[in-house]
Enzyme design. Structure first.
Site, PDB file in Angstrom:
ATOM      1  N   HIS A  41      37.934   3.723  -3.191  1.00  0.00           N
ATOM      2  CA  HIS A  41      37.392   4.057  -4.507  1.00  0.00           C
ATOM      3  C   HIS A  41      36.172   4.948  -4.329  1.00  0.00           C
ATOM      4  CE1 HIS A  41      34.908   0.670  -3.296  1.00  0.00           C
ATOM      5  NE2 HIS A  41      34.114   0.817  -4.345  1.00  0.00           N
ATOM      6  N   HIS A  43      32.938   4.812  -5.059  1.00  0.00           N
ATOM      7  CA  HIS A  43      31.535   4.408  -4.900  1.00  0.00           C
ATOM      8  C   HIS A  43      30.970   4.986  -3.607  1.00  0.00           C
ATOM      9  CE1 HIS A  43      31.607   0.812  -7.906  1.00  0.00           C
ATOM     10  NE2 HIS A  43      31.142   1.918  -8.453  1.00  0.00           N
ATOM     11  N   ASP A  45      29.093   4.054  -1.198  1.00  0.00           N
ATOM     12  CA  ASP A  45      29.135   3.387   0.116  1.00  0.00           C
ATOM     13  C   ASP A  45      30.502   3.519   0.780  1.00  0.00           C
ATOM     14  OD1 ASP A  45      29.913   1.689  -2.029  1.00  0.00           O
ATOM     15  OD2 ASP A  45      29.725  -0.098  -0.775  1.00  0.00           O
ATOM     16  N   HIS A  46      31.460   4.137   0.071  1.00  0.00           N
ATOM     17  CA  HIS A  46      32.799   4.314   0.647  1.00  0.00           C
ATOM     18  C   HIS A  46      33.149   5.782   0.872  1.00  0.00           C
ATOM     19  CE1 HIS A  46      33.916   0.042  -0.010  1.00  0.00           C
ATOM     20  NE2 HIS A  46      32.875   0.160  -0.827  1.00  0.00           N
ATOM     21  N   HIS A 123      37.871  -3.668  -9.954  1.00  0.00           N
ATOM     22  CA  HIS A 123      36.489  -3.358  -9.589  1.00  0.00           C
ATOM     23  C   HIS A 123      35.874  -2.650 -10.797  1.00  0.00           C
ATOM     24  CE1 HIS A 123      33.283  -2.896  -6.802  1.00  0.00           C
ATOM     25  NE2 HIS A 123      33.408  -1.600  -6.598  1.00  0.00           N
ATOM     26  N   ASP A 194      36.996  -2.357  -2.804  1.00  0.00           N
ATOM     27  CA  ASP A 194      36.209  -3.442  -3.358  1.00  0.00           C
ATOM     28  C   ASP A 194      36.996  -4.061  -4.513  1.00  0.00           C
ATOM     29  OD1 ASP A 194      34.206  -2.533  -1.667  1.00  0.00           O
ATOM     30  OD2 ASP A 194      32.874  -1.856  -3.233  1.00  0.00           O
ATOM     31  N   HIS A 252      31.933  -6.135   4.091  1.00  0.00           N
ATOM     32  CA  HIS A 252      31.236  -5.725   2.867  1.00  0.00           C
ATOM     33  C   HIS A 252      30.324  -6.835   2.333  1.00  0.00           C
ATOM     34  CE1 HIS A 252      30.704  -3.867  -1.123  1.00  0.00           C
ATOM     35  NE2 HIS A 252      31.190  -2.756  -0.615  1.00  0.00           N
TER      36      HIS A 252
HETATM   37 ZN   LIG Z   1      31.459  -1.056  -1.834  1.00  0.00          ZN
HETATM   38 ZN   LIG Z   2      32.475  -0.424  -5.060  1.00  0.00          ZN
END
Ligand SMILES: [Zn+2]
Ligand SMILES: [Zn+2]
Length: 297
Positions: A41, A43, A45-46, A123, A194, A252
């Protein structure tokens, strides 16, 4: 997370947070072997490590191309980042949107050896799980038997290994079936992050040898997990138990569980193990050999 596929010298990367390429340099993995990248996805952090990683693969040279799988906005994110930074890649990249495959349960990719599927998660923004299945493999080749019969090594061995019939120059005829053990079932892994608890995660994880699942929160924070669209240890372990996977790896974690805090990583592990005993916590550079039923001992 990187999946190493030794028989074809390929690496498949799952998500690419900031710093991924630096971790690569500290590992024994080669950037040039990355052939597929799967993004769960959008976000940060990915994905924040992805433009830099793609540029570095270009500088390292020798990439023949990369397939990128992910949500629709991935293409504009990558093209925008490359365009705005006047970067041009020296190899082709191909985007594969996953929304339709996930909704219709279609196969995302398939060849002689491997099959990839994806599934929708729950999510705050659209998020997807990926499953890699290795197809059943032929039985182990009994090389000693072939040698004892003075069958010359080389292409004849590979024909026998495929179960084919061969005729030698001296007139002897052999069937590959007599040199191979029983077929070996293929291995499988699922990458699930996530997400909060969802039936869809159970469905895509069913019977997998290895499940990598997010576990942002401890069990007592389940209210917050629902609000933020993340999982607790208990949710991840329930997915693993209900899907009858071989092994669960949790990843995570919220920084609130760093060692020394009231709830430690070991507490998270014990919460999950109470429901699904064959559980591990992921950490940087952790290596796992995927095995049938994946019993880590
Ligand atoms: Zn994440
Ligand atoms: Zn996320």
């Amino acid at each position: 997370m990187t999946l190493k596929i030794p028989q074809r010298s390929e690496l498949w990367l799952f998500d690419c947070g900031e710093g991924t390429q630096h971790q690569f340099l500290r590992s024994n993995l080669k950037l040039s072997q990355i052939k597929k990248i799967f993004i769960s996805h959008m976000h940060g952090d990915h994905i924040y490590g992805l433009p830099g990683l793609l540029a570095s693969i270009g500088l390292a040279g020798c990439s023949s191309g990369i397939d990128l799988y992910g949500p629709e906005p991935l293409q504009s994110f990558i093209n925008g980042s490359l365009y705005s930074s006047s970067s041009r890649l020296s190899y082709p990249i191909k985007f594969h949107k996953v929304e339709k495959s996930a909704a219709q349960k279609e196969i995302l990719f398939e060849d002689d050896e491997l099959q990839i599927k994806c599934a929708p998660l729950i999510h705050r923004i659209p998020s997807f799980a990926y499953r890699i299945d290795q197809k059943d493999r032929t039985g182990r080749f009994n090389i000693d038997k072939a040698r004892e019969l003075n069958i010359p090594a080389g292409p004849i061995y590979s024909s026998l290994q495929k179960g084919e019939k061969v005729t030698l120059e001296d007139g002897r005829v052999f069937s590959g079936k007599d040199f191979c053990g029983p077929p070996r079932p293929g291995l499988s892994m699922v990458y699930c992050t996530d997400t909060v608890f969802t039936e869809s995660a159970i469905e895509i994880s069913r019977g997998a040898d290895l499940l990598i699942h997010e576990s942002t929160f401890a069990h007592k924070e389940s209210q917050m997990a629902y609000e933020k669209g993340h999982s607790t240890t208990t949710m991840a372990a329930q997915i693993a138990a209900e899907a009858c996977v071989g092994q669960l790896v949790l990843t995570h974690f919220s920084p609130r569980y760093a060692p020394g805090n009231e709830t430690s990583p070991n507490d998270l592990l014990n919460e999950a193990k109470a429901i699904f005993p064959n559980t591990l916590l992921a950490k940087d550079f952790l290596q796992i050999d995927i095995k049938q039923g994946c019993n880590s001992s």
